[in-house]
Write a protein that holds these residues in place. Structure first.
Motif, PDB file in Angstrom:
ATOM      1  N   GLU A  44       0.820  -1.201   0.000  1.00  0.00           N
ATOM      2  CA  GLU A  44       0.000   0.000   0.000  1.00  0.00           C
ATOM      3  C   GLU A  44       0.860   1.261   0.000  1.00  0.00           C
ATOM      4  O   GLU A  44       0.522   2.258  -0.631  1.00  0.00           O
ATOM      5  CB  GLU A  44      -0.922   0.009   1.215  1.00  0.00           C
ATOM      6  CG  GLU A  44      -1.897   1.153   1.225  1.00  0.00           C
ATOM      7  CD  GLU A  44      -2.881   1.069   2.382  1.00  0.00           C
ATOM      8  OE1 GLU A  44      -3.671   2.024   2.520  1.00  0.00           O
ATOM      9  OE2 GLU A  44      -2.861   0.094   3.139  1.00  0.00           O
ATOM     10  N   TYR A  45       1.993   1.208   0.719  1.00  0.00           N
ATOM     11  CA  TYR A  45       2.857   2.375   0.865  1.00  0.00           C
ATOM     12  C   TYR A  45       4.282   2.060   0.436  1.00  0.00           C
ATOM     13  O   TYR A  45       4.749   0.928   0.549  1.00  0.00           O
ATOM     14  CB  TYR A  45       2.903   2.847   2.325  1.00  0.00           C
ATOM     15  CG  TYR A  45       1.581   3.286   2.877  1.00  0.00           C
ATOM     16  CD1 TYR A  45       1.046   4.528   2.533  1.00  0.00           C
ATOM     17  CD2 TYR A  45       0.859   2.473   3.737  1.00  0.00           C
ATOM     18  CE1 TYR A  45      -0.169   4.940   3.043  1.00  0.00           C
ATOM     19  CE2 TYR A  45      -0.362   2.876   4.247  1.00  0.00           C
ATOM     20  CZ  TYR A  45      -0.877   4.116   3.897  1.00  0.00           C
ATOM     21  OH  TYR A  45      -2.084   4.519   4.395  1.00  0.00           O
ATOM     22  N   GLY A  46       4.976   3.096  -0.011  1.00  0.00           N
ATOM     23  CA  GLY A  46       6.392   2.990  -0.325  1.00  0.00           C
ATOM     24  C   GLY A  46       7.116   4.207   0.207  1.00  0.00           C
ATOM     25  O   GLY A  46       6.537   5.288   0.305  1.00  0.00           O
ATOM     26  N   MET A  47       8.379   4.038   0.576  1.00  0.00           N
ATOM     27  CA  MET A  47       9.185   5.148   1.069  1.00  0.00           C
ATOM     28  C   MET A  47      10.305   5.427   0.077  1.00  0.00           C
ATOM     29  O   MET A  47      10.957   4.500  -0.411  1.00  0.00           O
ATOM     30  CB  MET A  47       9.777   4.841   2.445  1.00  0.00           C
ATOM     31  CG  MET A  47      10.544   6.018   3.013  1.00  0.00           C
ATOM     32  SD  MET A  47      10.982   5.862   4.760  1.00  0.00           S
ATOM     33  CE  MET A  47      12.001   4.418   4.744  1.00  0.00           C
ATOM     34  N   VAL A  48      10.501   6.702  -0.227  1.00  0.00           N
ATOM     35  CA  VAL A  48      11.543   7.102  -1.164  1.00  0.00           C
ATOM     36  C   VAL A  48      12.895   6.991  -0.458  1.00  0.00           C
ATOM     37  O   VAL A  48      13.068   7.488   0.650  1.00  0.00           O
ATOM     38  CB  VAL A  48      11.322   8.553  -1.652  1.00  0.00           C
ATOM     39  CG1 VAL A  48      12.419   8.960  -2.628  1.00  0.00           C
ATOM     40  CG2 VAL A  48       9.961   8.698  -2.302  1.00  0.00           C
ATOM     41  N   ILE A  93      13.749  12.380  -0.127  1.00  0.00           N
ATOM     42  CA  ILE A  93      14.130  11.127   0.516  1.00  0.00           C
ATOM     43  C   ILE A  93      13.354  11.020   1.825  1.00  0.00           C
ATOM     44  O   ILE A  93      13.214  11.994   2.551  1.00  0.00           O
ATOM     45  CB  ILE A  93      15.654  11.093   0.781  1.00  0.00           C
ATOM     46  CG1 ILE A  93      16.450  11.281  -0.513  1.00  0.00           C
ATOM     47  CG2 ILE A  93      16.056   9.809   1.487  1.00  0.00           C
ATOM     48  CD1 ILE A  93      16.235  10.242  -1.561  1.00  0.00           C
ATOM     49  N   SER A  94      12.859   9.843   2.130  1.00  0.00           N
ATOM     50  CA  SER A  94      12.083   9.473   3.323  1.00  0.00           C
ATOM     51  C   SER A  94      10.613   9.877   3.238  1.00  0.00           C
ATOM     52  O   SER A  94       9.865   9.634   4.182  1.00  0.00           O
ATOM     53  CB  SER A  94      12.716   9.980   4.624  1.00  0.00           C
ATOM     54  OG  SER A  94      12.393  11.334   4.861  1.00  0.00           O
ATOM     55  N   ASN A  95      10.160  10.462   2.121  1.00  0.00           N
ATOM     56  CA  ASN A  95       8.723  10.689   1.949  1.00  0.00           C
ATOM     57  C   ASN A  95       8.030   9.336   1.800  1.00  0.00           C
ATOM     58  O   ASN A  95       8.525   8.443   1.106  1.00  0.00           O
ATOM     59  CB  ASN A  95       8.423  11.506   0.703  1.00  0.00           C
ATOM     60  CG  ASN A  95       8.648  12.998   0.871  1.00  0.00           C
ATOM     61  OD1 ASN A  95       8.791  13.704  -0.108  1.00  0.00           O
ATOM     62  ND2 ASN A  95       8.671  13.511   2.080  1.00  0.00           N
ATOM     63  N   VAL A  96       6.892   9.193   2.462  1.00  0.00           N
ATOM     64  CA  VAL A  96       6.091   7.985   2.319  1.00  0.00           C
ATOM     65  C   VAL A  96       5.013   8.285   1.276  1.00  0.00           C
ATOM     66  O   VAL A  96       4.299   9.278   1.383  1.00  0.00           O
ATOM     67  CB  VAL A  96       5.461   7.570   3.661  1.00  0.00           C
ATOM     68  CG1 VAL A  96       4.552   6.365   3.478  1.00  0.00           C
ATOM     69  CG2 VAL A  96       6.549   7.261   4.688  1.00  0.00           C
TER      70      VAL A  96
END
Length: 126
Positions: A44-48, A93-96
């Motif tokens: 459902e989610y991914g982190m950059v 970076i670190s944005n979900v």
């Protein structure tokens, strides 16, 4: 086109757990999903994140083929991967992120920032 930014799987219930499964947005039966390129699972989610080296569109395509995914149109798939790489440039970076179906975009999906925190901040000294 090359990038150092990619998305990895992210579980908001376990924000400190580190996944190593790179994600690729795909459209399945008209619905956009995040496919894990190692596991073949949907997330459902991914982190950059910042990858350790530059990755090309062809590298991502090769991982998709290695996974055994049926590809109907190679050229359209390469264009979709290129659009995904371009979309990632707009995030830090670190944005979900989560993927959303989009009929206005030729790829059929768009990425948007999720209202989820990437991890719990560590407490410093008192």
């Amino acid at each position: 086109m090359n990038t150092k930014k990619l998305m990895v799987a992210f579980n908001p219930k376990k924000p400190n757990f580190k996944y190593s499964d790179f994600l690729l947005p795909i459209v399945v039966d008209g619905e956009a999903k995040l496919l894990g390129l190692s596991s073949g699972k949907y997330f459902e989610y991914g982190m950059v994140i910042m990858a350790g080296k530059e990755v090309s569109v062809n590298d991502i395509f090769a991982k998709l083929v290695d996974l055994g995914t049926k590809i109907d149109d190679v050229d359209a798939t390469l264009v979709n991967i290129s659009q995904y790489v371009n979309m990632l440039k707009g995030f830090k970076i670190s944005n979900v992120l989560k993927v959303k179906s989009s009929h206005s975009n030729t790829s059929g999906f768009s990425l948007e920032k999720a209202n989820v925190k990437p991890s719990n901040p560590k407490k410093g000294l008192p």
